[in-house]
Design a protein around this motif. Structure first.
Motif, PDB file in Angstrom:
ATOM      1  N   ALA A 258       0.827  -1.209   0.000  1.00 22.97           N
ATOM      2  CA  ALA A 258       0.000   0.000   0.000  1.00 22.97           C
ATOM      3  C   ALA A 258       0.862   1.260   0.000  1.00 22.97           C
ATOM      4  N   LEU A 259       1.950   1.218   0.747  1.00 18.53           N
ATOM      5  CA  LEU A 259       2.889   2.348   0.767  1.00 18.53           C
ATOM      6  C   LEU A 259       3.383   2.652  -0.651  1.00 18.53           C
ATOM      7  N   LEU A 260       3.804   1.611  -1.362  1.00 14.07           N
ATOM      8  CA  LEU A 260       4.312   1.805  -2.731  1.00 14.07           C
ATOM      9  C   LEU A 260       3.210   2.298  -3.667  1.00 14.07           C
ATOM     10  N   ALA A 261       2.006   1.745  -3.513  1.00 12.93           N
ATOM     11  CA  ALA A 261       0.903   2.149  -4.381  1.00 12.93           C
ATOM     12  C   ALA A 261       0.540   3.605  -4.157  1.00 12.93           C
ATOM     13  N   TRP A 262       0.508   4.042  -2.896  1.00 22.23           N
ATOM     14  CA  TRP A 262       0.183   5.441  -2.589  1.00 22.23           C
ATOM     15  C   TRP A 262       1.224   6.365  -3.213  1.00 22.23           C
ATOM     16  N   LEU A 263       2.505   6.027  -3.066  1.00 21.89           N
ATOM     17  CA  LEU A 263       3.566   6.862  -3.631  1.00 21.89           C
ATOM     18  C   LEU A 263       3.465   6.936  -5.156  1.00 21.89           C
ATOM     19  N   LEU A 264       3.109   5.828  -5.784  1.00 21.15           N
ATOM     20  CA  LEU A 264       2.954   5.835  -7.241  1.00 21.15           C
ATOM     21  C   LEU A 264       1.806   6.741  -7.661  1.00 21.15           C
ATOM     22  N   VAL A 265       0.705   6.674  -6.956  1.00 19.69           N
ATOM     23  CA  VAL A 265      -0.422   7.565  -7.269  1.00 19.69           C
ATOM     24  C   VAL A 265      -0.022   9.025  -7.084  1.00 19.69           C
ATOM     25  N   GLU A 266       0.682   9.318  -5.987  1.00 27.86           N
ATOM     26  CA  GLU A 266       1.155  10.689  -5.765  1.00 27.86           C
ATOM     27  C   GLU A 266       2.058  11.154  -6.904  1.00 27.86           C
ATOM     28  N   LYS A 267       2.966  10.306  -7.318  1.00 29.34           N
ATOM     29  CA  LYS A 267       3.890  10.659  -8.392  1.00 29.34           C
ATOM     30  C   LYS A 267       3.138  10.953  -9.683  1.00 29.34           C
ATOM     31  N   LEU A 268       2.183  10.117 -10.014  1.00 29.01           N
ATOM     32  CA  LEU A 268       1.415  10.300 -11.242  1.00 29.01           C
ATOM     33  C   LEU A 268       0.468  11.497 -11.151  1.00 29.01           C
ATOM     34  N   LYS A 269      -0.084  11.727  -9.973  1.00 36.69           N
ATOM     35  CA  LYS A 269      -1.096  12.776  -9.817  1.00 36.69           C
ATOM     36  C   LYS A 269      -0.487  14.146  -9.543  1.00 36.69           C
ATOM     37  N   ASP A 270       0.537  14.179  -8.675  1.00 36.70           N
ATOM     38  CA  ASP A 270       1.083  15.462  -8.229  1.00 36.70           C
ATOM     39  C   ASP A 270       2.539  15.693  -8.620  1.00 36.70           C
ATOM     40  N   GLY A 271       3.175  14.670  -9.148  1.00 36.27           N
ATOM     41  CA  GLY A 271       4.545  14.845  -9.614  1.00 36.27           C
ATOM     42  C   GLY A 271       5.615  14.484  -8.629  1.00 36.27           C
ATOM     43  N   LYS A 272       5.251  14.344  -7.320  1.00 35.28           N
ATOM     44  CA  LYS A 272       6.268  14.048  -6.311  1.00 35.28           C
ATOM     45  C   LYS A 272       5.718  13.084  -5.269  1.00 35.28           C
ATOM     46  N   PRO A 273       6.472  12.039  -4.939  1.00 37.71           N
ATOM     47  CA  PRO A 273       6.097  11.186  -3.803  1.00 37.71           C
ATOM     48  C   PRO A 273       6.527  11.862  -2.503  1.00 37.71           C
ATOM     49  N   THR A 274       5.674  11.831  -1.487  1.00 42.98           N
ATOM     50  CA  THR A 274       5.956  12.550  -0.247  1.00 42.98           C
ATOM     51  C   THR A 274       6.113  11.605   0.937  1.00 42.98           C
ATOM     52  N   SER A 275       6.767  12.099   1.976  1.00 38.47           N
ATOM     53  CA  SER A 275       6.916  11.310   3.191  1.00 38.47           C
ATOM     54  C   SER A 275       5.559  11.094   3.863  1.00 38.47           C
ATOM     55  N   VAL A 276       4.721  12.124   3.843  1.00 36.82           N
ATOM     56  CA  VAL A 276       3.387  11.978   4.426  1.00 36.82           C
ATOM     57  C   VAL A 276       2.581  10.952   3.635  1.00 36.82           C
ATOM     58  N   GLY A 277       2.780  10.920   2.318  1.00 35.77           N
ATOM     59  CA  GLY A 277       2.122   9.915   1.500  1.00 35.77           C
ATOM     60  C   GLY A 277       2.578   8.507   1.839  1.00 35.77           C
ATOM     61  N   ALA A 278       3.874   8.332   2.083  1.00 38.94           N
ATOM     62  CA  ALA A 278       4.397   7.022   2.466  1.00 38.94           C
ATOM     63  C   ALA A 278       3.777   6.560   3.777  1.00 38.94           C
ATOM     64  N   ALA A 279       3.713   7.463   4.747  1.00 33.91           N
ATOM     65  CA  ALA A 279       3.120   7.115   6.040  1.00 33.91           C
ATOM     66  C   ALA A 279       1.641   6.806   5.896  1.00 33.91           C
ATOM     67  N   SER A 280       0.933   7.618   5.137  1.00 31.67           N
ATOM     68  CA  SER A 280      -0.508   7.423   4.955  1.00 31.67           C
ATOM     69  C   SER A 280      -0.790   6.130   4.200  1.00 31.67           C
ATOM     70  N   GLY A 281       0.031   5.824   3.209  1.00 29.98           N
ATOM     71  CA  GLY A 281      -0.142   4.587   2.461  1.00 29.98           C
ATOM     72  C   GLY A 281       0.036   3.368   3.339  1.00 29.98           C
TER      73      GLY A 281
END
Length: 420
Positions: A258-281
């Protein structure tokens, strides 16, 4: 008495208790700097209050014995104050108080989870009143629906809550919720949505207006949550055996995916994977695997993690489209993640899921369980929150919210910088 299993349960209980301070750090890092004390105090307030209520009467409501199948609000009056549970029967696998302690930590955490929806704008006293009433009329009964069970003298099943056991009478299978996808996450997420609607939006609510003030706190909190979650999931087996080991492995696999999937969505949607995204994922994956950890192969747990991470990463934006201010995404992570994990079992649960049996009955009972808890929790949380708001007031004044409520509510500051 099996001392190994007793030690296992006590350690698991300690791990789950650690999740509430972990949640305080997770939530505390997500709010603005002037609200960090207030936010963390909502979790610690729940820890103190629900810990006491559980001993006094919470356990007696949640585990009333055979009556729980028909009347989940029943009370085992002999268990008030736990006085009837002080002695361990000679044939018991573990002391009754070990189970009491383990379940107490679930109650504490579930109530604390709700607080994320009302960050930056809630009165502490009003929150404590809400927590006491909601725990009494919602969490304790729902815990009975899911976790209350008993065995006959020959070791066979004798009775249990209607969600996990009662529906067997009608459908041949009961809902699967190994560690609390309905009782904890859907329950808390539905209550969070109700409170977000009652308290209304924060001043200046819009996408990007409120950013986490301390991502390291968020990562620390997520790490503590993940660590404690091994007790949450594996400990729910109540024994150190192969099922607990499967739950343990799946508690690694699903949140990692889930962590990896969240970061991938962030990268595709917003351009950058974030630390908060990793934690939330990671948290989204932990939520989704909670009901399913003992009923999936590790590969299907990874698939569940990917689905939960991606969907929850998108779901957190629903509050901007639909106009409710769920401050810290309790709805997007816990309600949505809990629904995903609960319904996923209808398809992929070992043996009874649709892909194994060709029978949709497991999916049907999973949906009934999820929707029943969602509706029950939402309606009562809304009524309780609305009553508090209209009487003593639940929300602080706008000017206090803008200034930061730490000093107004608690007389403290999270960060005190002094110049020499």
């Amino acid at each position: 008495m099996d001392q190994g299993n007793t030690a296992f349960m006590l350690i698991a209980a300690a791990l789950v208790l650690l999740m509430t301070p972990g949640l305080a750090f997770f939530y505390g890092g997500l709010v603005k700097a002037k609200s960090v004390i207030s936010m963390m105090m909502l979790s610690f307030g729940a820890l103190g209050l629900i810990g006491v209520l559980w001993v006094v009467y919470g356990y007696a409501i949640a585990f009333p014995g055979a009556e729980g199948l028909i009347a989940p609000w029943s009370i085992d009056w002999s268990a008030i104050g736990l006085s009837s549970l002080l002695e361990t029967p000679e044939d018991a696998a573990y002391p009754p108080l070990a189970f009491v302690a383990f379940q107490a930590t679930f109650a504490i955490l579930t109530v604390a989870l709700v607080s994320g929806a009302i960050a930056d704008r809630a009165k502490f006293g009003a929150w404590m009143i809400f927590a006491a009433v909601w725990a009494t009329v919602v969490y304790f009964p729902v815990a009975s629906w899911v976790f209350n069970f008993g065995l006959a003298e020959d070791g066979s099943f004798a009775y249990g809550g209607w969600i996990t056991y009662g529906m067997q009478e009608f459908f041949g299978v009961g809902a699967i919720d190994f560690a609390g996808g309905t009782a904890v996450h859907i329950n808390a997420g539905a209550a969070a949505l109700a409170l977000a609607l009652v308290l209304g939006k924060r001043v200046g609510f819009s996408k990007g207006a409120h950013v986490p003030h301390n991502p390291p706190f968020v990562l620390l909190g997520a790490g503590l949550l993940w660590f404690g979650w091994f007790g949450f999931n594996a400990g729910s087996e109540l024994a150190a055996d192969g099922t607990a080991a499967l739950a343990f492995v799946n508690t690694i696999a699903a949140p990692a995916a889930a962590l990896l999937a969240w970061l991938l969505v962030e990268k595709l949607k917003d351009g950058k994977p974030t630390s908060v995204g990793a934690a939330s994922g990671a948290v989204a994956g932990l939520v989704a695997i909670t009901p399913a950890c003992a009923s999936l192969t590790p590969i299907w747990a990874i698939v569940l993690g990917v689905v939960a991470g991606a969907v929850c990463a998108l779901a957190i934006d629903l509050k901007f489209k639909w106009g409710f201010d769920d401050s810290l995404d309790v709805v997007g992570i816990h309600l949505v993640g809990g629904l995903i994990g609960t319904l996923y079992l209808g398809f992929f649960a070992n043996g009874t899921g649709l892909i194994y049996s060709g029978d949709p009955t497991q999916l049907l009972v999973q949906a009934i369980a999820a929707l029943a808890v969602l509706a029950y929790s939402f309606v009562l949380a809304y009524v309780i929150g609305f009553a508090i708001q209209k009487t003593i007031g639940f929300r602080v004044k706008d000017e206090d919210e803008i200034a930061g409520i730490d000093t107004v509510v608690h007389g403290e500051e999270g960060y005190k910088l002094e110049t020499v």
